[in-house]
Design a protein around this motif. Sequence first.
Motif, short mmCIF file in Angstrom:
data_model
loop_
_atom_site.label_atom_id
_atom_site.label_comp_id
_atom_site.label_asym_id
_atom_site.label_seq_id
_atom_site.Cartn_x
_atom_site.Cartn_y
_atom_site.Cartn_z
N LYS A 11 26.27 -29.29 4.04
CA LYS A 11 27.23 -28.46 4.29
C LYS A 11 28.42 -28.86 3.41
CE LYS A 11 25.26 -26.43 7.73
NZ LYS A 11 24.64 -25.13 7.43
N SER A 12 28.32 -30.05 2.80
CA SER A 12 29.50 -30.65 2.01
C SER A 12 29.38 -29.98 0.48
CB SER A 12 29.50 -32.10 1.91
OG SER A 12 28.30 -32.47 1.17
N LEU A 13 28.38 -29.13 0.07
CA LEU A 13 28.25 -28.50 -1.26
C LEU A 13 28.21 -26.97 -1.04
CD1 LEU A 13 26.02 -30.99 -3.10
CD2 LEU A 13 28.63 -30.75 -3.46
N PRO A 14 28.48 -26.24 -1.94
CA PRO A 14 28.02 -24.89 -1.76
C PRO A 14 26.66 -24.67 -2.02
CG PRO A 14 30.14 -25.09 -3.18
CD PRO A 14 29.62 -26.49 -2.90
N PHE A 15 26.03 -23.80 -0.86
CA PHE A 15 24.88 -23.41 -1.19
C PHE A 15 24.44 -22.22 -2.09
CE2 PHE A 15 21.34 -20.60 0.13
CZ PHE A 15 20.27 -21.32 0.17
N LEU A 16 23.61 -22.43 -2.93
CA LEU A 16 23.38 -21.72 -3.98
C LEU A 16 22.17 -20.48 -3.79
CD1 LEU A 16 24.21 -23.44 -7.34
CD2 LEU A 16 25.71 -21.78 -6.13
N THR A 17 21.12 -21.16 -3.52
CA THR A 17 19.54 -20.49 -3.58
C THR A 17 18.67 -21.24 -2.80
OG1 THR A 17 18.31 -18.94 -4.82
CG2 THR A 17 18.85 -21.03 -5.82
N VAL A 21 10.25 -24.15 -2.68
CA VAL A 21 10.04 -25.51 -2.30
C VAL A 21 11.59 -26.03 -2.55
CG1 VAL A 21 9.09 -27.79 -2.81
CG2 VAL A 21 7.54 -25.60 -3.10
N ARG A 22 12.18 -25.53 -3.17
CA ARG A 22 13.47 -26.44 -3.62
C ARG A 22 14.76 -25.56 -3.12
NH1 ARG A 22 9.75 -27.31 -7.49
NH2 ARG A 22 9.63 -29.41 -8.24
N ASP A 23 15.85 -26.26 -2.64
CA ASP A 23 17.23 -25.77 -2.22
C ASP A 23 17.98 -26.28 -3.26
OD1 ASP A 23 15.75 -24.89 -0.21
OD2 ASP A 23 16.61 -26.49 1.36
N MET A 24 19.10 -25.36 -3.56
CA MET A 24 19.83 -25.64 -4.60
C MET A 24 21.34 -25.50 -4.33
SD MET A 24 19.91 -24.31 -8.76
CE MET A 24 18.25 -24.00 -8.48
N TYR A 25 22.23 -26.36 -4.67
CA TYR A 25 23.57 -26.44 -4.25
C TYR A 25 24.39 -26.65 -5.51
CZ TYR A 25 21.67 -27.13 0.36
OH TYR A 25 21.04 -27.26 1.46
N ILE A 80 23.41 -39.13 -12.27
CA ILE A 80 24.06 -39.08 -11.13
C ILE A 80 23.51 -39.17 -9.96
CG2 ILE A 80 25.84 -37.60 -9.91
CD1 ILE A 80 26.51 -36.17 -12.50
N SER A 81 23.72 -40.08 -9.01
CA SER A 81 22.93 -40.39 -7.75
C SER A 81 23.16 -39.19 -6.89
CB SER A 81 23.40 -41.58 -6.99
OG SER A 81 22.90 -41.82 -5.81
N PRO A 82 22.04 -38.63 -6.46
CA PRO A 82 22.15 -37.61 -5.53
C PRO A 82 22.96 -38.00 -4.16
CG PRO A 82 20.01 -37.72 -6.22
CD PRO A 82 20.81 -38.83 -6.72
N GLU A 83 23.07 -39.07 -3.72
CA GLU A 83 23.58 -39.82 -2.71
C GLU A 83 25.13 -39.61 -2.72
OE1 GLU A 83 19.54 -41.57 -2.46
OE2 GLU A 83 20.97 -41.30 -3.88
N SER A 84 25.53 -39.90 -4.16
CA SER A 84 26.50 -39.60 -4.57
C SER A 84 27.60 -38.50 -4.29
CB SER A 84 26.89 -40.48 -5.70
OG SER A 84 26.96 -39.60 -6.71
N VAL A 85 26.88 -37.42 -4.36
CA VAL A 85 27.66 -35.94 -4.27
C VAL A 85 27.56 -35.33 -2.82
CG1 VAL A 85 27.13 -35.77 -6.86
CG2 VAL A 85 25.56 -34.70 -4.95
N VAL A 86 26.93 -35.77 -1.94
CA VAL A 86 26.89 -35.48 -0.62
C VAL A 86 27.87 -36.43 0.48
CG1 VAL A 86 24.70 -34.22 -0.97
CG2 VAL A 86 24.91 -36.49 -0.03
N LYS A 87 28.13 -36.02 1.50
CA LYS A 87 28.91 -36.53 2.51
C LYS A 87 28.18 -36.66 3.83
CE LYS A 87 33.44 -35.19 0.88
NZ LYS A 87 33.21 -34.55 -0.29
N GLU A 91 23.24 -35.96 5.57
CA GLU A 91 23.14 -35.39 4.18
C GLU A 91 22.49 -36.34 3.14
OE1 GLU A 91 26.60 -33.57 2.84
OE2 GLU A 91 26.63 -31.89 4.44
N ILE A 92 23.03 -37.74 3.38
CA ILE A 92 22.43 -38.80 2.36
C ILE A 92 20.79 -38.76 2.60
CG2 ILE A 92 22.26 -41.04 2.18
CD1 ILE A 92 25.26 -41.16 2.27
N ALA A 93 20.55 -38.73 3.98
CA ALA A 93 19.22 -38.71 4.57
C ALA A 93 18.31 -37.63 3.84
CB ALA A 93 18.89 -38.77 5.79
N GLN A 94 18.86 -36.52 3.91
CA GLN A 94 18.21 -35.42 3.13
C GLN A 94 17.78 -35.40 1.69
OE1 GLN A 94 19.46 -31.38 4.83
NE2 GLN A 94 21.08 -32.48 5.73
N VAL A 95 18.80 -36.13 1.04
CA VAL A 95 18.60 -36.17 -0.36
C VAL A 95 17.82 -37.43 -0.91
CG1 VAL A 95 20.75 -34.53 -0.71
CG2 VAL A 95 20.77 -37.06 -1.06
N LYS A 96 17.91 -38.37 -0.29
CA LYS A 96 17.34 -39.73 -0.68
C LYS A 96 15.89 -39.70 -1.01
CE LYS A 96 17.21 -44.60 0.42
NZ LYS A 96 18.46 -45.27 0.12
#
Length: 142
Positions: A11-17, A21-25, A80-87, A91-96
């Motif tokens: 939710k902390s980033l704009p969803f794109l597509t 298999v992959r989700d992009m923000y 850039i660490s994915p964990e550093s761009v989410v809140k 969300e960290i659990a989803q990207v880790k």
Amino acid sequence: MAQPLYESSIKSLPFLTRGKVRDMYAVDDKHLLIVTTDRLSAFDVILSDPIPDKGAVLNAMSNFWFARLGHVVPNHLTSISPESVVKGADEIAQVKGRAVVVRRLKPLPIEAVVRGYIIGSGWKDYQSSGKVCGIALPPGLK
């Protein structure tokens, strides 16, 4: 083993597509967050039962090959660490271990499927013409 991630919800980033298999923000105007889920796709159909940790394995394999071949062909990877761009912990659990922050680039519209066998319409084409997608193959394949 973590719960399978069928679909990310950042939710902390704009969803794109959302792909097979992959989700992009959007991270910013120069970077994207790509989350590799546990969704399973077969013949362009997304199946309802995810495979636990599939996304993490696929993400690790992709990152390995992009890093390994980066000196041959530059790619979209960043440090850039994915964990550093989410809140937030959710969300960290989803990207880790299953996401990557990449540079926004113009994609090459190429898709390749590698199999050890010919099936479906490719097999029918080969049987009648000795070709698949217009490409001649050796005679006698079974």
